[in-house]
Design an enzyme around this catalytic site. Structure first.
Site, mmCIF file in Angstrom:
data_model
loop_
_atom_site.group_PDB
_atom_site.id
_atom_site.type_symbol
_atom_site.label_atom_id
_atom_site.label_comp_id
_atom_site.label_asym_id
_atom_site.label_seq_id
_atom_site.Cartn_x
_atom_site.Cartn_y
_atom_site.Cartn_z
ATOM 1 N N ASP A 16 0.831 -1.211 0.000
ATOM 2 C CA ASP A 16 0.000 0.000 0.000
ATOM 3 C C ASP A 16 0.870 1.268 0.000
ATOM 4 O O ASP A 16 1.991 1.258 0.498
ATOM 5 C CB ASP A 16 -0.919 -0.019 1.226
ATOM 6 N N ASN A 18 1.333 3.394 -2.876
ATOM 7 C CA ASN A 18 1.905 3.822 -4.171
ATOM 8 C C ASN A 18 1.426 5.218 -4.553
ATOM 9 O O ASN A 18 2.202 6.047 -5.035
ATOM 10 C CB ASN A 18 1.489 2.861 -5.296
ATOM 11 N N HIS A 33 2.645 3.370 -9.004
ATOM 12 C CA HIS A 33 2.446 1.945 -9.289
ATOM 13 C C HIS A 33 3.653 1.358 -10.031
ATOM 14 O O HIS A 33 4.049 0.225 -9.779
ATOM 15 C CB HIS A 33 1.161 1.734 -10.101
ATOM 16 N N LEU A 134 10.827 -20.903 -3.778
ATOM 17 C CA LEU A 134 9.883 -19.877 -3.314
ATOM 18 C C LEU A 134 8.645 -19.895 -4.211
ATOM 19 O O LEU A 134 8.774 -19.873 -5.436
ATOM 20 C CB LEU A 134 10.561 -18.498 -3.382
#
Ligand code: IPE
Ligand code: IPE
Ligand code: MG
Length: 240
Positions: A16, A18, A33, A134
């Site tokens: 959160d 951007n 973004h 991962l």
């Protein structure tokens, strides 16, 4: 069950800030973004280096559909560009970031065009033959409530009239084989889940940092992990 002194097996990121990052620099929101997408890639790399096995990134919520069309278009264009780029680089073995990394998407894919869905499927099929260190889940058009409702509807369609168990829900989530998150990190100072992994986060440890997502660094990630490792998780029991 995860030991508190161990590394988190699965970290959720609520990326959160951007827009605020861009605004603070006198830039339009899409620049935030763009910068956030770079931080996503750096964070994937950091997770891989630090030995995190699962990482889920909240990229676009079902509620984000309520944003102005311009912003949604900019986000989707950014996604398409990154998706093409990631696909090409992984195919050509050009980048270490995604070596031994599997990318998956969680969320309501019916919202996307046929060509975007194809892109998503192509990326999900990359590296499936490799030894995976991962697993990265990208939550795109994701809503926790939507996920639970879909799971329940799926169960009802297959088992009309039967009572439902927790297992019936958890086995029908978007990524049922991915373990629940141990740690959820939210940037930009907010302290809410905003419909992120509602079912799975029942016992997740929450960590909030005031840093805007584009500025989130490997040091910030290490701080969050340290905080997690110093906590006592009780899962409803009593401390030893
Ligand atoms: C997070 O940044 C990215 C998305 C939700 C797509 P925001 O766009 O929410 O940034 P702020 O909260 O307005 O700063
Ligand atoms: C949460 O951020 C969603 C994502 C990070 C994709 P928002 O910026 O949409 O959340 P609210 O509106 O502040 O709760
Ligand atoms: Mg926000």
């Amino acid at each position: 069950m995860t030991d508190a002194s161990a590394l988190p097996l699965h970290i959720g990121f609520i990326m959160d800030g951007n827009g605020r990052w861009a605004k603070a620099r006198g830039l339009a929101r899409p620049f935030g973004h763009e910068a956030g997408a770079k931080t996503f890639e750096k964070t994937v790399d950091s997770c891989r280096k630090l030995g995190i096995r699962y990482a889920t990134f909240y990229a676009f919520s079902t509620e984000n559909q309520s944003r102005p069309k311009d912003e949604i278009d900019a986000l989707m264009a950014l996604f398409d560009r990154y998706a093409d780029d990631i696909y090409r680089r992984v195919k050509n073995d050009e980048l270490k970031t995604y070596e031994n990394v599997r990318i998956r998407f969680i969320g309501d894919k019916t919202y996307f065009s046929e060509s975007r869905r194809k892109k998503i499927a192509d990326i999900e099929n990359l590296n499936i033959d490799k030894d995976i260190r991962l697993t990265v889940c990208i939550a795109l058009n994701y809503g926790g409530r939507n996920e639970i409702v879909n799971a329940v509807n799926g169960f009802i369609a297959e088992n009309p009239g039967k009572p439902l168990t927790e297992r019936d829900i958890s086995s029908r989530l978007y990524a049922p084989d991915v373990p629940d998150p141990d740690l959820i990190i939210r940037t930009a100072g907010e302290m809410r889940l905003s419909n992120f992994l509602l079912w799975q986060s029942a016992y997740a440890e929450f960590y909030s940092t005031s840093v805007y997502w584009p500025d989130f660094s490997e040091d910030d990630l290490k701080k969050a992990i340290d905080s997690f490792m110093n906590r006592t998780r009780k899962f409803g029991g009593i401390s030893k």
